[in-house]
Design an enzyme around this catalytic site. Sequence first.
Site, short mmCIF file in Angstrom:
data_model
loop_
_atom_site.label_atom_id
_atom_site.label_comp_id
_atom_site.label_asym_id
_atom_site.label_seq_id
_atom_site.Cartn_x
_atom_site.Cartn_y
_atom_site.Cartn_z
N LYS A 1 -10.50 2.18 -1.30
CA LYS A 1 -11.51 1.37 -0.60
C LYS A 1 -12.73 1.09 -1.47
CE LYS A 1 -9.89 1.69 4.04
NZ LYS A 1 -9.97 2.29 5.36
N ARG B 1 -4.05 8.78 4.99
CA ARG B 1 -3.41 7.45 4.98
C ARG B 1 -3.62 6.86 3.59
NH1 ARG B 1 -4.72 2.12 5.71
NH2 ARG B 1 -3.22 0.88 6.85
N1 HH2 Z 1 -7.77 1.26 6.99
C1 HH2 Z 1 -7.16 0.06 6.91
C2 HH2 Z 1 -6.18 -0.31 7.85
N2 HH2 Z 1 -5.81 0.55 8.83
N3 HH2 Z 1 -6.01 2.63 9.89
C3 HH2 Z 1 -6.60 3.83 9.98
N4 HH2 Z 1 -6.23 4.69 10.95
N5 HH2 Z 1 -7.58 4.22 9.11
C4 HH2 Z 1 -8.01 3.41 8.11
O1 HH2 Z 1 -8.93 3.81 7.36
C5 HH2 Z 1 -7.41 2.13 7.98
C6 HH2 Z 1 -6.40 1.76 8.91
C7 HH2 Z 1 -7.53 -0.89 5.82
O2 HH2 Z 1 -6.75 -0.65 4.69
P1 HH2 Z 1 -5.39 -1.40 4.30
O3 HH2 Z 1 -4.37 -1.29 5.40
O4 HH2 Z 1 -4.94 -0.87 3.00
O5 HH2 Z 1 -5.82 -2.90 4.08
P2 HH2 Z 1 -5.81 -4.19 5.03
O6 HH2 Z 1 -6.53 -3.89 6.29
O7 HH2 Z 1 -6.49 -5.25 4.19
O8 HH2 Z 1 -4.38 -4.55 5.34
#
Ligand code: HH2
Length: 259
Positions: A204, A238
């Site tokens: 992040k 995660r």
């Molecule tokens: N962060 C993201 C998405 N889902 N769910 C939980 N429980 N906690 C988190 O910190 C979290 C999440 C954002 O990251 P990512 O899925 O890698 O990216 P994007 O939202 O751009 O798909």
Amino acid sequence: MMAILNVTPDSFSDGGRFLDPEAAIAQAEALLGQGADIIDVGGESTRPGATPVDAGEEERRVVPVIRALSARHADLLLSVDTCKPTVATAALAAGACIVNDVTASPEMLPLAARHGAVLVLMHMRGTPRTMQHDTRYADVAAEVAELLAARAAQARAFGIPAGHIWLDPGIGFGKDTDGNLRLLAHLPDLAALGHPVVVGASRKSFIGSLSGAGVDDRLGGSLAALMPLARLPRAVARVHDVAATVQFLRVQAAIAEAA
Ligand code: HH2
């Protein structure tokens, strides 16, 4: 360990790489081979400023992948990363057993209770479009814990067992770098609410702010961000980088045992 699988064109790290179901399934197999316990399948990016996706499109992205993985691996813990009850329902019918709701919406509570699903309740201020507009808090750790404690109490009132309610401070969701660091430093306070804790800090932007590293070069910071979590009894990381995180957590656990 919860491995991230984004079936999206626009996720901040793996966007566009796994939009094709075959590519997504192959990536899930690779993540399992590296030691992932849970695959978290998402069909809508929640990065700051992301464009919302309609429920039909989100369902078309995630359901075939969940169905195929569930058919291949009977015992696999599959999570759906969605804030839409209709998508969650379709994903649960296709074989998911965890609903990861970044909005901690009250609408998900009866649904998770009915299906006996695990529910991840994450803290976010506003929406992905607006969440970075105001990242000031009087006491970010206290405010996040208070909101999640209230939502967890509602979830228990719906009959969801405490062990099925996982709390996530929402790293990067309406927080600046200092806020993220404070939340990580205060994870034990969140764990004291009596539920498993989830942390999604992987790659992040606060890691980039602290180190200057680009999004694909943040492994060291991603592992460092898990140090507070590694000390908790019931915790879920995660992550994108499963193999390195497995190694990191094993060594951490071995050091803790040697103390
Ligand atoms: N962060 C993201 C998405 N889902 N769910 C939980 N429980 N906690 C988190 O910190 C979290 C999440 C954002 O990251 P990512 O899925 O890698 O990216 P994007 O939202 O751009 O798909």
